[in-house]
Design an enzyme around this catalytic site. Structure first.
Site, mmCIF file in Angstrom:
data_model
loop_
_atom_site.group_PDB
_atom_site.id
_atom_site.type_symbol
_atom_site.label_atom_id
_atom_site.label_comp_id
_atom_site.label_asym_id
_atom_site.label_seq_id
_atom_site.Cartn_x
_atom_site.Cartn_y
_atom_site.Cartn_z
ATOM 1 N N ASP A 81 0.799 -1.224 0.000
ATOM 2 C CA ASP A 81 0.000 0.000 0.000
ATOM 3 C C ASP A 81 0.834 1.276 0.000
ATOM 4 O OD1 ASP A 81 0.972 -0.629 2.544
ATOM 5 O OD2 ASP A 81 -0.599 0.523 3.537
ATOM 6 N N CYS A 82 2.101 1.211 -0.418
ATOM 7 C CA CYS A 82 2.962 2.390 -0.393
ATOM 8 C C CYS A 82 2.724 3.274 -1.621
ATOM 9 C CB CYS A 82 4.428 1.969 -0.341
ATOM 10 S SG CYS A 82 5.573 3.357 -0.395
ATOM 11 N N LYS A 109 12.345 -5.835 7.666
ATOM 12 C CA LYS A 109 13.413 -4.972 7.174
ATOM 13 C C LYS A 109 14.561 -4.943 8.186
ATOM 14 C CE LYS A 109 11.428 -0.661 8.998
ATOM 15 N NZ LYS A 109 10.834 0.638 8.642
ATOM 16 N N HIS A 173 24.869 13.904 4.328
ATOM 17 C CA HIS A 173 24.333 15.044 5.077
ATOM 18 C C HIS A 173 24.935 15.094 6.474
ATOM 19 C CE1 HIS A 173 20.816 16.768 2.721
ATOM 20 N NE2 HIS A 173 21.343 15.857 1.914
ATOM 21 N N TRP A 220 19.950 22.595 6.378
ATOM 22 C CA TRP A 220 19.810 22.224 7.786
ATOM 23 C C TRP A 220 19.807 23.424 8.727
ATOM 24 C CZ3 TRP A 220 18.152 17.712 9.363
ATOM 25 C CH2 TRP A 220 18.334 16.589 8.548
ATOM 26 N N LYS A 223 16.805 24.030 11.224
ATOM 27 C CA LYS A 223 16.716 23.092 12.344
ATOM 28 C C LYS A 223 17.774 23.382 13.402
ATOM 29 C CE LYS A 223 14.584 19.176 9.963
ATOM 30 N NZ LYS A 223 13.359 19.220 10.786
#
Length: 226
Positions: A81-82, A109, A173, A220, A223
């Site tokens: 359902d993704c 996973k 990142h 970034w 944040k």
């Protein structure tokens, strides 16, 4: 045109196209309409180069793309359902590109490296050097280092997988933003993590798709400063 292929060892955490082979022929350049308030037009550019749109057909791809998508939780061997999985498959269908599907059971996973990104964000946003966020990140990186030592050089062993393609950009990142805002880097005591990032970051595909370091820093900033 597609074939379903299930791999119990598939380790994708999100929808990922593993590889694209063959030479794509670039067609005409698409120019955007003039900008409001200016008398000039603007083109799609990538690092100063004109970005052209490919008009290649399925014949340009020498073998099918391998696409990892969420498996159904109610029906065996069916798509889950993704909506992001469907978006990728819709694009491939509309472009008439051949692909193979790997259905991934999200209940199984792997945990390897899955908490690195969240602990990185916690440390990046932290303003208290004693709140334990740096230690939490180091614990996750240490666990990943130990895993690579026993199972590497990649998450699934000798071959790069969708899990590496998901984790690599996050580590990129991490390296840039923590280096800039915290003057922090992965310690030398974690040689397998450092070797892993060096390998991922030097791949041609990664170099061609990576963001500019200054864009990562600015991305970034809200944040960190918020």
């Amino acid at each position: 045109m597609s074939t379903a292929r299930i791999s119990p060892s598939a380790s994708a955490i999100s929808t990922t196209i593993k590889h694209l082979t063959g030479n794509l022929q670039f067609a005409r350049t698409h120019t955007l309409s003039p900008l409001k308030g200016s008398g000039r037009s603007r083109r799609n550019t990538l690092r100063g180069r004109t970005l052209t749109v490919s008009a290649s057909s399925a014949a340009a791809v020498s073998e099918p793309l391998e696409v990892c998508v969420k498996a159904s939780i109610t029906t065996p061997n069916k798509l889950g359902d993704c909506p992001f999985s469907q978006r990728v498959l819709l694009t491939l269908e509309e472009k008439h590109l051949p692909y193979d599907i790997k259905l991934v059971d999200f209940a199984k996973k792997p945990e390897c490296g899955s908490k690195i990104f969240s602990t990185f964000i916690g440390f990046l946003k932290s303003k208290d050097p004693n709140d334990g966020t740096e230690e939490a990140l180091l614990n996750e990186l240490t666990a990943f280092n130990d895993y690579l030592k026993e199972n590497g050089p990649f998450v699934n062993g000798k071959q790069i997988s969708a899990a590496d393609l998901s984790l690599g950009p996050k580590l990129y990142h991490l390296e840039i933003s923590l280096g800039h805002y915290k003057n922090w880097s992965v310690p030398d005591s974690l040689p397998y993590v450092k070797s892993y990032t060096k390998t991922i970051f030097s791949m041609d595909s990664f170099v061609k798709t990576q963001a500019l370091p200054e864009d990562v820093i600015e991305g970034w900033r809200p944040k960190v400063m918020g």
